[in-house]
Scaffold this active site. Structure first.
Site, short mmCIF file in Angstrom:
data_model
loop_
_atom_site.label_atom_id
_atom_site.label_comp_id
_atom_site.label_asym_id
_atom_site.label_seq_id
_atom_site.Cartn_x
_atom_site.Cartn_y
_atom_site.Cartn_z
CG ASP A 284 -40.52 24.12 41.67
OD1 ASP A 284 -40.58 24.79 40.61
OD2 ASP A 284 -40.29 22.89 41.67
CG ASP B 299 -45.95 13.65 64.16
OD1 ASP B 299 -46.16 13.38 65.36
OD2 ASP B 299 -44.84 13.54 63.63
#
Length: 269
Positions: free
Chosen positions: A150, A45
């Site tokens: 985050d 991918d």
């Protein structure tokens, strides 16, 4: 028809690329890396993502097809054992086109003198190396929440099975023109609060994220990573452009999901 081959650097992938070039040329097809009608990705991918970004300026003219030479590729329809069959299909059969939606990311600096626009096939993420990410998030021009944590992952439907899924986001069928916002370790307590769930936005909704403090941001676009300073806003929406995949046989999306995450057994869908 003009074709090109994007290849991972391992020996098996290089040999397959060589066979494609040799055999398809015998069928009077032209190898053309500048203006291909079809790009064959040989690898995983990651190789297809590289091909996508290499030809992102030709999405209306170029279609992609994947051959995976390692672990099962989510974007790859074919395996090396099927190489001869695929070559014959490419040479003799007009392919069907399947289109998937893309994500548009526009990064605007505080000076407003230049903006940066990118397209993502899988996802974009917004992080910082300087403590927590603090962003005001607007949806359709209205303030929705102030995020602290985050970072945020913004994914396409086809990319919803990648980083987004690892963060607990939903898997979205690529026939739906939408994008997803998924939190990374958000801070939720009596003082700070976010919705805490992935958001799925339709194509007519735009999300804009505005930094609350002066930080540098690490922003990824698929496999690409860039650092931006003095960011005024980050705008996300479903792109007008779409990626085109060449299909020579049916390969339903839910079968891809099944084969990638549940079982290697073949199941009829």
């Amino acid at each position: 028809m003009k074709f090109a081959v994007q290849c991972r650097g391992d020996q098996t992938s290089k040999e397959i690329k060589s066979k494609f070039r040799s055999y398809l040329s015998e069928f009077q097809m032209e190898y053309n890396e500048e203006e291909p009608d079809l790009v064959i990705s040989v690898g995983g991918d990651g190789t297809l993502l590289e091909a996508f970004h290499r030809y992102v300026h030709r999405l209306n003219e170029t279609a992609f097809i994947g051959v995976h030479t390692g672990h099962l590729g989510f974007y790859a329809d074919w395996v090396p054992d099927e190489l001869e069959k695929l070559i014959i299909e490419i040479a003799r059969t007009p392919f069907q086109v399947v289109e998937y939606p893309l994500l548009e990311i526009t990064i605007r600096p505080k000076e407003y003198d230049e903006e940066h626009r990118y397209l993502a096939l899988n996802e974009s993420s917004v992080k910082t190396a300087e403590g927590s990410v603090v962003l005001d998030v607007d949806i359709k021009g209205e303030h929705f929440e102030t995020f602290r944590g985050d970072g945020l992952c913004l994914s396409t439907p086809s990319g919803s099975t990648a980083y987004n899924k690892a963060l607990g986001g939903a898997i979205i069928h690529p026939s739906l023109e939408a994008f997803q916002i998924t939190e990374m370790a958000s801070i939720n307590n009596r003082v700070f609060r976010t919705v805490g769930s992935p958001l799925i936005l339709p194509k007519h909704h735009t999300a804009v994220m505005r930094p609350k403090n002066n930080r540098s941001f690490l922003i990824t676009i698929d496999h690409l990573s860039m650092t931006f300073n003095q960011v005024h806003s980050i705008q996300c929406r479903v792109a007008k452009e779409r990626v085109r995949f060449a299909r020579f046989r049916p390969f339903p999306f839910w079968k891809r999901v099944h084969d990638s995450f549940i079982s290697n057994e073949r199941t009829e869908f």
